[in-house]
Scaffold this motif. Structure first.
Motif, PDB file in Angstrom:
ATOM      1  N   VAL A 518      -7.491  12.118  -5.660  1.00 58.62           N
ATOM      2  CA  VAL A 518      -8.254  13.127  -4.904  1.00 58.62           C
ATOM      3  C   VAL A 518      -8.292  14.421  -5.711  1.00 58.62           C
ATOM      4  O   VAL A 518      -7.272  14.872  -6.230  1.00 58.62           O
ATOM      5  CB  VAL A 518      -7.608  13.382  -3.527  1.00 58.62           C
ATOM      6  N   ALA A 555      -5.665   8.887  -0.120  1.00 58.25           N
ATOM      7  CA  ALA A 555      -6.866   8.935   0.716  1.00 58.25           C
ATOM      8  C   ALA A 555      -7.231   7.539   1.171  1.00 58.25           C
ATOM      9  O   ALA A 555      -7.000   6.541   0.470  1.00 58.25           O
ATOM     10  CB  ALA A 555      -8.022   9.559  -0.055  1.00 58.25           C
ATOM     11  N   LEU A 560      -7.625  12.041   4.538  1.00 57.91           N
ATOM     12  CA  LEU A 560      -6.714  12.469   3.481  1.00 57.91           C
ATOM     13  C   LEU A 560      -5.290  12.224   3.965  1.00 57.91           C
ATOM     14  O   LEU A 560      -4.986  12.430   5.145  1.00 57.91           O
ATOM     15  CB  LEU A 560      -6.894  13.951   3.178  1.00 57.91           C
ATOM     16  N   LYS A 631     -11.476  13.714   6.529  1.00 57.54           N
ATOM     17  CA  LYS A 631     -12.198  14.201   5.347  1.00 57.54           C
ATOM     18  C   LYS A 631     -13.358  15.102   5.777  1.00 57.54           C
ATOM     19  O   LYS A 631     -13.953  14.905   6.814  1.00 57.54           O
ATOM     20  CB  LYS A 631     -12.739  13.024   4.533  1.00 57.54           C
TER      21      LYS A 631
END
Length: 631
Positions: A518, A555, A560, A631
């Motif tokens: 990420v 993720a 997340l 997210k």
């Protein structure tokens, strides 16, 4: 009647008359001279050549007749007469004679002695031919050849000619001395021309020239030569075949030019061109009107446009991003058209539509007259550098933000600690008053009872005010602000959090692993900083034996995931349901200083993201807090 009675001519007389008739009508001047040079006979054409009549010549004294020889050629003519007088025939003697009108005439004389019966030379017969026109032609040719040689000797190139097939030199101009460092005489003796000077490694070049000339009538080659001082020079030789009127090969003529400086210039140009081609910076050359003439491969790599695609285009139209108005480009052009250098950074668009940032320097190029004819632009793609600069700025900003959160967290801890200290006094007073009332209630007067109750009331009021002040201070530092999500470099924020906590932690090893790859996410940066600060601080605090504390960023398809993993004390299952309650502290950790607010703050920050937090823990083995945010 008398002539009829004359005797008929003898055969000899008839033969003499015939010879006289032939001589008289001959087109060649013929004359007879006595041994002293006087005329004894002259045919009409001879007299005509000299501008006299036959009678004038016959009456002319011998001294005058000999005086018709041009004074400058007397030393040529007199030996001829002397040789004939001595009985020798002389052919093709050339000298000048002076006509009656003073003009000069060139004659070609053939003279033979005439002998008597005793063999003695008694007369000289001369056959003269007027060669004045031929002599004039020869003089003109000689003059022309002299001029041609002077011209050829004045040029820097070597003009040469050789025979076929033995390659013997016929002519070589004086420039050969300058180019080869050898005398002209060396080229007329020994080996054929150029074989003396050609570099040994290129000796076959001469054979190739001769083969090409024989096959096609023309050849052109470049090869090196060696001068006597060891210097190597390069020559360009052009040769062609000369044929006679019947088409037969007659000779080879050629021109040799010293191209050493040209080759050095060409090599320098090629080196410069190669350097421009190889340089990492993009280079563009445009004419005065701004149309691209040339670009190097780095330009193609940066913009996606090849030379063929870019040539003839205006660069502003080719890569214009639309970020700048016409005024911006107008100022740029006014600058360079005035002869000044323009430097700046701008964002342009590649052929594939992506944007890039370049630093560009545009320099005007002037000709010998000082007029601007071209512009050279040197460009450097600074997209990555700019991105790095922005990341560094973002890193510093996040670092500063995290430190402010640390300071606020420390302030809250101090505030709670101060509250704990300040509450001891009113609570002690309340406790004492309570004990007195409980033990001696019956013995106390109403007044004393009321005093104790009033004391308890005052201390309670004081304690409540302390609590109100503390709550207000905590709320102020926690900054109950509007939830404000924005795109944040989450990878950098996590790394900064680990680095900052590591600086104040002894005996622990903190690691950050971005297992999900990420980079950025839309979160509230301040709230997320509080989540990381409190979870990492707690992980260290409740791992008193040290060890590794790991922060993982992961993720799923729509969430997340943050994991803070320690190998510390662990949490008792009975305490797990209460750990997110304000001021709750498990009995097993009373000895470790704390306020009981950290996890409560974390839970609040998570919920404001519409996220969840859960814990997995085994007493004595460690704890993992798992935060999931949409997210």
């Amino acid at each position: 009647m008398t002539r009829l009675l004359d005797p008929p001519p003898t055969p000899a007389q008839t033969q003499e008359s015939l010879y006289r008739l032939i001589i008289e009508n001959s087109h060649d001047p013929i004359s007879l001279h006595s041994l002293d040079g006087g005329y004894t006979y002259a045919n009409p054409i001879h007299a005509e050549v000299l501008g006299y009549t036959v009678d004038e010549l016959m009456d002319m004294p011998a001294e005058q007749a000999m005086g018709m020889i041009h004074p400058e050629d007397m030393m040529v003519a007199l030996p001829v007469y002397q040789r004939v007088i001595n009985g020798e025939s002389v052919t093709r003697a050339e000298f000048r004679m002076v006509r009656k009108d003073g003009a000069t005439v060139w004659v070609l004389l053939t003279a033979v002695p005439i002998r008597n019966e005793q063999g003695q030379v008694t007369q000289i017969m001369g056959m003269t031919r007027d060669i004045t026109d031929r002599k004039r032609t020869e003089a003109a040719l000689l003059h022309s050849e002299t001029l041609m040689r002077e011209v050829l000797d004045s040029v820097e190139d070597v003009v040469w000619s050789i025979t076929i097939p033995d390659s013997k030199p016929l002519y070589v101009s004086s420039a050969v001395q300058t180019i080869t460092g050898r005398s002209i005489e060396e080229f007329y003796t020994g080996a054929p021309i150029w074989r003396k000077v050609v570099h040994p490694q290129h000796a076959d070049a001469l054979d190739e020239i001769e083969r090409e000339v024989a096959a096609t009538g023309w050849s052109e080659r470049e090869f090196p030569i060696l001068r006597p001082d060891g210097e190597m020079r390069w020559v360009s030789v052009r040769a062609w075949l000369v044929r006679d009127a019947d088409g037969r090969p007659q000779r080879i003529v050629g021109i040799a030019s010293d191209v050493t400086d040209d080759r050095k210039t060409q090599e320098l140009l090629e080196l410069r061109y190669s350097a421009l081609e190889a340089t990492a910076n993009a280079i563009m050359i445009a004419d005065r009107n701004g149309y691209i003439q040339w670009v190097n491969p780095a330009f193609t790599r940066m913009t996606g446009y090849s030379l063929e695609e870019a040539r003839g285009k205006n660069p502003n139209a080719l890569v214009r991003s639309g970020f700048y108005d016409d005024e911006f480009y107008s100022v740029m052009w006014d600058t360079i058209l005035s002869g000044q250098v323009w430097m700046g950074r701008l964002t342009n668009r590649r052929k594939d539509g992506t944007l890039y940032t370049e630093e560009q320097t545009i320099t005007p190029v002037r000709n010998s007259a000082g007029e601007i004819t071209h512009f050279i632009a040197v460009k450097q793609d600074v997209t990555e550098r700019e991105r790095t600069e922005q990341l560094l700025l973002e890193h510093e900003r996040l670092k500063s933000r995290f430190r402010r959160e640390q300071e606020q967290n420390f302030l809250i801890v101090r505030t709670i600690s101060a509250l704990s200290h300040d509450l001891r006094t009113p609570l002690s007073v309340i406790s004492v008053a309570k004990d007195i009332l409980s033990r001696y209630f019956d013995r106390l007067s109403l007044e004393v009872r009321q005093q104790k109750l009033d004391s308890i009331g005052r201390q309670l009021q004081y304690a409540l005010e302390l609590l109100d002040d503390t709550v207000g201070l905590v709320n102020s530092n926690l900054n109950h602000r509007i939830f404000h999500p924005a795109l944040v470099n989450l990878d950098a924020l996590c790394q900064i959090s680990v680095d900052e906590i590591s600086e104040t932690s002894l005996g622990h090893t903190l690691k950050f692993l971005n297992v999900g790859g990420v980079k950025t996410a839309t979160v509230d940066e301040i709230l997320l900083s509080r989540i990381l600060l409190n979870l990492l601080t707690n992980a260290i605090k409740y791992s008193p034996q040290g060890g590794e504390v790991r922060l993982e960023l992961d993720a799923t398809a729509d969430r997340l995931v943050l994991r803070v993993i320690d190998h510390g004390l662990g949490i008792d299952p009975d305490d797990v349901p209460h750990i997110f309650e304000p001021f709750y502290r498990a009995a097993t950790v009373k000895a470790i200083k704390g306020t009981g607010l950290g996890l409560s703050i974390v839970k609040d920050c998570v919920e404001r993201h519409n996220g969840t937090i859960r814990v997995e823990s085994v007493v004595g083995q460690g704890t993992t807090f798992i935060v999931e945010l949409p997210k």
